[in-house]
Design an enzyme around this catalytic site. Structure first.
Site, PDB file in Angstrom:
ATOM      1  N   SER A 158      40.052  38.660  44.304  1.00 10.76           N
ATOM      2  CA  SER A 158      39.389  37.923  45.386  1.00 10.76           C
ATOM      3  C   SER A 158      38.131  38.642  45.841  1.00 10.76           C
ATOM      4  O   SER A 158      37.170  38.009  46.261  1.00 10.76           O
ATOM      5  CB  SER A 158      40.308  37.809  46.597  1.00 10.76           C
ATOM      6  OG  SER A 158      41.504  37.192  46.262  1.00 10.76           O
ATOM      7  N   HIS A 166      37.137  33.766  39.355  1.00 15.93           N
ATOM      8  CA  HIS A 166      37.793  33.616  40.659  1.00 15.93           C
ATOM      9  C   HIS A 166      38.118  32.154  40.935  1.00 15.93           C
ATOM     10  O   HIS A 166      37.255  31.368  41.304  1.00 15.93           O
ATOM     11  CB  HIS A 166      36.871  34.186  41.758  1.00 15.93           C
ATOM     12  CG  HIS A 166      37.499  34.191  43.111  1.00 15.93           C
ATOM     13  ND1 HIS A 166      36.792  34.039  44.268  1.00 15.93           N
ATOM     14  CD2 HIS A 166      38.797  34.335  43.488  1.00 15.93           C
ATOM     15  CE1 HIS A 166      37.614  34.082  45.292  1.00 15.93           C
ATOM     16  NE2 HIS A 166      38.832  34.259  44.845  1.00 15.93           N
ATOM     17  N   GLU A 182      34.412  30.731  40.743  1.00 19.29           N
ATOM     18  CA  GLU A 182      33.264  31.642  40.787  1.00 19.29           C
ATOM     19  C   GLU A 182      33.335  32.535  39.550  1.00 19.29           C
ATOM     20  O   GLU A 182      34.346  33.210  39.321  1.00 19.29           O
ATOM     21  CB  GLU A 182      33.316  32.511  42.049  1.00 19.29           C
ATOM     22  CG  GLU A 182      33.071  31.738  43.328  1.00 19.29           C
ATOM     23  CD  GLU A 182      33.197  32.604  44.574  1.00 19.29           C
ATOM     24  OE1 GLU A 182      32.668  32.208  45.611  1.00 19.29           O
ATOM     25  OE2 GLU A 182      33.851  33.683  44.519  1.00 19.29           O
ATOM     26  N   ASN A 212      34.181  34.363  49.729  1.00 23.06           N
ATOM     27  CA  ASN A 212      34.864  35.347  50.573  1.00 23.06           C
ATOM     28  C   ASN A 212      33.882  36.249  51.311  1.00 23.06           C
ATOM     29  O   ASN A 212      34.191  36.760  52.381  1.00 23.06           O
ATOM     30  CB  ASN A 212      35.840  36.186  49.738  1.00 23.06           C
ATOM     31  CG  ASN A 212      37.058  35.355  49.358  1.00 23.06           C
ATOM     32  OD1 ASN A 212      37.277  34.269  49.890  1.00 23.06           O
ATOM     33  ND2 ASN A 212      37.849  35.846  48.419  1.00 23.06           N
TER      34      ASN A 212
HETATM   35  P1  NAD Z   1      51.147  37.050  43.972  1.00 23.16           P
HETATM   36  O1  NAD Z   1      51.680  38.215  44.709  1.00 23.16           O
HETATM   37  O2  NAD Z   1      51.611  35.692  44.369  1.00 23.16           O
HETATM   38  O3  NAD Z   1      51.413  37.217  42.426  1.00 23.16           O
HETATM   39  C1  NAD Z   1      51.180  38.391  41.725  1.00 23.16           C
HETATM   40  C2  NAD Z   1      52.172  38.477  40.569  1.00 23.16           C
HETATM   41  O4  NAD Z   1      51.821  39.601  39.787  1.00 23.16           O
HETATM   42  C3  NAD Z   1      53.603  38.671  41.012  1.00 23.16           C
HETATM   43  O5  NAD Z   1      54.445  37.690  40.433  1.00 23.16           O
HETATM   44  C4  NAD Z   1      53.965  40.059  40.520  1.00 23.16           C
HETATM   45  O6  NAD Z   1      55.313  40.185  40.128  1.00 23.16           O
HETATM   46  C5  NAD Z   1      53.029  40.202  39.347  1.00 23.16           C
HETATM   47  N1  NAD Z   1      52.781  41.592  38.966  1.00 23.16           N
HETATM   48  C6  NAD Z   1      52.674  42.687  39.760  1.00 23.16           C
HETATM   49  N2  NAD Z   1      52.410  43.786  39.011  1.00 23.16           N
HETATM   50  C7  NAD Z   1      52.347  43.366  37.724  1.00 23.16           C
HETATM   51  C8  NAD Z   1      52.135  44.035  36.490  1.00 23.16           C
HETATM   52  N3  NAD Z   1      51.902  45.347  36.451  1.00 23.16           N
HETATM   53  N4  NAD Z   1      52.155  43.310  35.363  1.00 23.16           N
HETATM   54  C9  NAD Z   1      52.380  41.983  35.385  1.00 23.16           C
HETATM   55  N5  NAD Z   1      52.622  41.305  36.537  1.00 23.16           N
HETATM   56  C10 NAD Z   1      52.584  41.981  37.693  1.00 23.16           C
HETATM   57  O7  NAD Z   1      49.573  37.162  44.080  1.00 23.16           O
HETATM   58  P2  NAD Z   1      48.500  35.971  44.045  1.00 23.16           P
HETATM   59  O8  NAD Z   1      48.372  35.398  45.411  1.00 23.16           O
HETATM   60  O9  NAD Z   1      48.783  35.076  42.915  1.00 23.16           O
HETATM   61  O10 NAD Z   1      47.183  36.802  43.781  1.00 23.16           O
HETATM   62  C11 NAD Z   1      46.832  37.265  42.492  1.00 23.16           C
HETATM   63  C12 NAD Z   1      45.366  37.622  42.474  1.00 23.16           C
HETATM   64  O11 NAD Z   1      44.620  36.449  42.780  1.00 23.16           O
HETATM   65  C13 NAD Z   1      44.972  38.653  43.507  1.00 23.16           C
HETATM   66  O12 NAD Z   1      43.950  39.457  42.999  1.00 23.16           O
HETATM   67  C14 NAD Z   1      44.453  37.816  44.658  1.00 23.16           C
HETATM   68  O13 NAD Z   1      43.558  38.509  45.485  1.00 23.16           O
HETATM   69  C15 NAD Z   1      43.787  36.694  43.914  1.00 23.16           C
HETATM   70  N6  NAD Z   1      43.644  35.423  44.644  1.00 23.16           N
HETATM   71  C16 NAD Z   1      44.627  34.952  45.435  1.00 23.16           C
HETATM   72  C17 NAD Z   1      44.463  33.730  46.080  1.00 23.16           C
HETATM   73  C18 NAD Z   1      45.556  33.151  46.941  1.00 23.16           C
HETATM   74  O14 NAD Z   1      45.277  32.210  47.714  1.00 23.16           O
HETATM   75  N7  NAD Z   1      46.777  33.628  46.846  1.00 23.16           N
HETATM   76  C19 NAD Z   1      43.272  32.993  45.913  1.00 23.16           C
HETATM   77  C20 NAD Z   1      42.292  33.504  45.056  1.00 23.16           C
HETATM   78  C21 NAD Z   1      42.484  34.723  44.436  1.00 23.16           C
END
Ligand code: NAD
Length: 670
Positions: A126, A147, A159, A198
């Site tokens: 993000s 992104h 993005e 962001n």
């Molecule tokens: P999340 O916590 O829902 O999911 C992350 C997943 O990664 C989990 O299932 C976890 O078990 C897994 N994980 C952790 N360590 C790992 C590893 N070493 N190998 C493989 N899998 C692993 O997180 P999210 O909300 O999906 O966010 C993921 C990324 O996307 C982050 O960088 C976040 O900033 C970005 N993001 C999130 C959003 C949102 O609204 N949630 C929006 C845009 C971007």
């Protein structure tokens, strides 16, 4: 599916099967990819598979997908807990693990080590700078930010962020891929934390954190205010929804890479330490039950207003343009799509004056003692409009860079006309075409765009229309290819529409009629509110001598402006008259010598802007322009209504006070 087709199917791997990862995997499945979804947690993988199937089922229910496609897509999905195994055949790998540098570093280094040498690797981070993450990727030229927004299947914006080492060809390739998926990708051309959306949101996040830190209002009072403004969630409910730990981590990251003042927020940090993370822990700013926040009833706060938030967004957008992260157009699109808004910060900036933005920012900067809210350099220098209209030139850039920016500004904006903000609320639009400034369809199109772009710009009160060089315009470009009668009608109607806008735009328009002012050029001048001419100008309607007749309102406006006799004489004889003659016939209001007309016209424009209240002027010109079209009774009724509008303006109060105080009024267009 036969083996040949199977071999053609592309392969993608998504690492991290959480909120974002499962949605990104679904996008690739829908687009016919074989997808490996990877997670360290098997439960997360099973849950993701279920969520993808549920989502695809909804498409089937709505008739957007055939049941057999659902089965095929689900068969194309493989789950794995091994990065090494799942990346080896992939053409594209997207990392979507938690926003922690150490986790991303480990995942990216392993993925790039076992991937094909030319596999593209994207991160869904993000906020983290792509260049910082690229050190963990082998062959970082193939690494970029991808992104997606939540939920990825629904949100169109992606993005695409270029790190310092990202190869342009990779950026283009992913851009085209996303387009082919039906997404609206935006290229972020310079690596910056938080990218566009962001980063634009970061200062207002900090602002609301500081508001509770300083006890200016309770969260529920601010949220009540936000809902009054039509937002579905207030800022504190939204922070709870996203997760206070996520918010706090972002602010801490920004405090390291943008400004230490992002680290000032205390309340959110304390809530996180207490384990109050918002919706996910059942308690944050509010208690949560059944997926809903229990928000105490409260009256809307009057301690914040909409302008606070809007100027912070405008300020950050200006910084992004100054840093050459993205163009104004891309920033506007990204914010609209990423935040589901009808307009973005560029539209807001057009409706505010530089002074309004600057004084509000200085007020916030002083009130919160926060550097983040300080006006951006170009706002400090009064150049807000130059920046948002793509005319910004960084001082430090070299000659080559300046030329590039100039080129970009002209290519993205206008090629056949020139816009100059001359200060004191005056904008000059010059038609700039070789040989006598003929009006081609391109010029009409650009005039249209220019009129639209300045329509709501409250800094501009007077628009001067002129021609580059010694002529205003010698008329429509008769070398334009027109295929048939229908196209001829449309060329004529387009000009009519554009010229009508000049009569309606809420600003005073002045035509500077110098040199040749013939045919379409004369018609353009007639659509303006005020006309001045050089004494030796050559003015006329030669159309009938060519088998044509004056279009774009030419047969209508001249008769209304002067009288039937003058219109019939000029049009039916095709004779040309001088500026002096035009003055006698009441077509122009002032005549100047050609050696001074450019300066005198601007002097007149600035004089009008300095002596007259712009809202009163805008209403008066519209009423006068309508006078010949509507019956007296209706015109008088509109006139009385206009008084009602003026009654509430600050300018009326200022006008009357200045009269009694025997001083010059200082009108502000409010
Ligand atoms: P999340 O916590 O829902 O999911 C992350 C997943 O990664 C989990 O299932 C976890 O078990 C897994 N994980 C952790 N360590 C790992 C590893 N070493 N190998 C493989 N899998 C692993 O997180 P999210 O909300 O999906 O966010 C993921 C990324 O996307 C982050 O960088 C976040 O900033 C970005 N993001 C999130 C959003 C949102 O609204 N949630 C929006 C845009 C971007």
């Amino acid at each position: 599916m036969d083996s040949l087709k199977q071999a053609e199917i592309k392969k993608a791997t998504v690492i991290g099967a959480g909120e974002m990862g499962h949605g990104i995997a679904e996008i690739f499945l829908i687009n016919g990819y074989n997808v490996y979804l990877v997670d360290i947690n098997e439960q997360a993988l099973l849950k993701s598979k279920q969520l993808i199937e549920e989502s695809l089922n909804k498409f089937v229910e709505r008739g957007k997908l055939k049941p057999e496609d659902l089965t095929r897509f689900m068969n194309n999905l493989k789950l794995s807990t091994s990065i090494e195994e799942s990346v080896k055949d992939a053409e594209i790998i997207i990392e979507a693990v938690p926003e922690k540098i150490e986790i991303k570093a480990d995942v990216l280094s392993r993925a790039s080590k076992f991937a094909k040498a030319d596999a593209i690797i994207g991160t869904n981070t993000s906020n983290i700078k792509i260049t910082d993450l690229s050190q963990y990727v082998s062959s970082p030229w193939r690494f970029l930010g991808t992104h997606f927004f939540n939920p990825p299947v629904i949100m169109k914006l992606v993005e695409l962020v270029k790190g310092e080492k990202t190869d342009d060809k990779i950026l283009d390739k992913v851009y085209n891929l996303m387009k082919s998926f039906g997404k609206e990708p935006i290229k972020v051309m310079k690596d910056t934390p938080g990218f566009i959306v962001n980063r634009i949101s970061a200062p207002e996040l900090l602002f609301f954190c500081l508001v509770v830190d300083q006890n200016l209002a309770k969260p529920e009072e601010i949220d009540a205010f936000a809902k009054e403004q039509g937002l579905p969630m207030g800022p504190y409910e939204l922070m709870d929804y996203v997760g206070l730990d996520v918010v706090y981590d972002s602010l801490l990251y920004f405090s390291k890479v943008i400004s230490p003042d992002y680290g000032k927020c205390k309340t959110v940090g304390e809530l996180v330490k207490q384990g109050r993370l918002g919706k996910k822990s059942g308690y944050g700013f509010y208690q949560w039950s059944g997926g809903k926040a229990i928000i105490p009833k409260a009256a809307a706060s009057d301690k914040v207003n909409l302008l606070d938030v809007l100027v912070l967004e405008v300020n950050e957008a200006v910084k992004l343009i100054e840093e050459k992260v993205a163009t104004p157009e891309d920033i506007e699109t990204a914010v609209k799509l990423g935040l589901n808004r009808p307009f973005g910060p560029i539209t807001v900036a057009k409706s505010l004056t530089n002074d309004e933005v600057k004084s509000k920012l200085l007020e916030l900067y002083q009130k919160f003692n926060c550097e983040v809210f300080k006006p951006a350099k170009s706002i400090e220098e009064g150049k807000l409009k130059d920046v948002i209209e793509g005319r910004y030139k960084p001082e430090k850039s070299g000659e080559k860079e300046k030329a590039e920016i100039e080129q970009q500004a002209t290519s993205s904006a206008f090629k056949f006309i020139r816009l100059e903000n001359l200060g004191n609320h005056v904008l000059r639009i010059s038609i700039d075409r070789p040989k006598r400034n003929f009006l081609s369809p391109d010029v009409i199109e650009e005039l249209d765009k220019a009129i639209e772009s300045v329509w709501n710009d409250r800094d501009i009160w007077i628009v001067v229309l002129t021609g580059a060089g010694s002529d205003f315009s010698a008329g429509a470009d008769l070398s334009t290819y027109i295929a048939d009668g229908m196209q001829f009608i449309e060329f004529s109607r387009k000009g009519e529409r554009v010229f009508r806008k000049l009569a309606e735009i809420p600003k005073v328009t002045i035509a500077e009629m110098k040199g040749y002012v013939l045919g379409g050029g004369f018609e353009l001048a007639l659509a303006c509110d005020i006309r001045v001419a050089s004494s030796d100008a050559i003015i006329g309607f030669p159309e009938t001598t060519l088998g044509l007749l004056p279009g774009w309102g030419g047969t209508q406006r001249l008769a209304k402006l002067t009288n039937m006799n003058t219109a019939l004489w000029l049009i039916l004889t095709g004779k040309k008259i001088s500026g002096e003659d035009a003055l006698k016939l009441g077509i122009v209001s002032q005549v100047y010598d050609k050696s001074v007309i450019d300066d005198e016209t601007i002097k007149l424009a600035k004089e009008i802007a300095s002596n007259n209240a712009p809202i009163a002027e805008a209403l008066a010109k519209r009423l006068i322009n309508k006078a010949t079209e509507v019956p007296m009774d209706i015109g008088l009724e509109w006139e009385s209504t206009a008084f009602g509008i003026l009654f509430n303006t600050e300018d009326l109060k200022e006008g009357i006070s200045s009269l009694f105080e025997k001083r010059k009024p200082n009108f502000r267009g409010r």
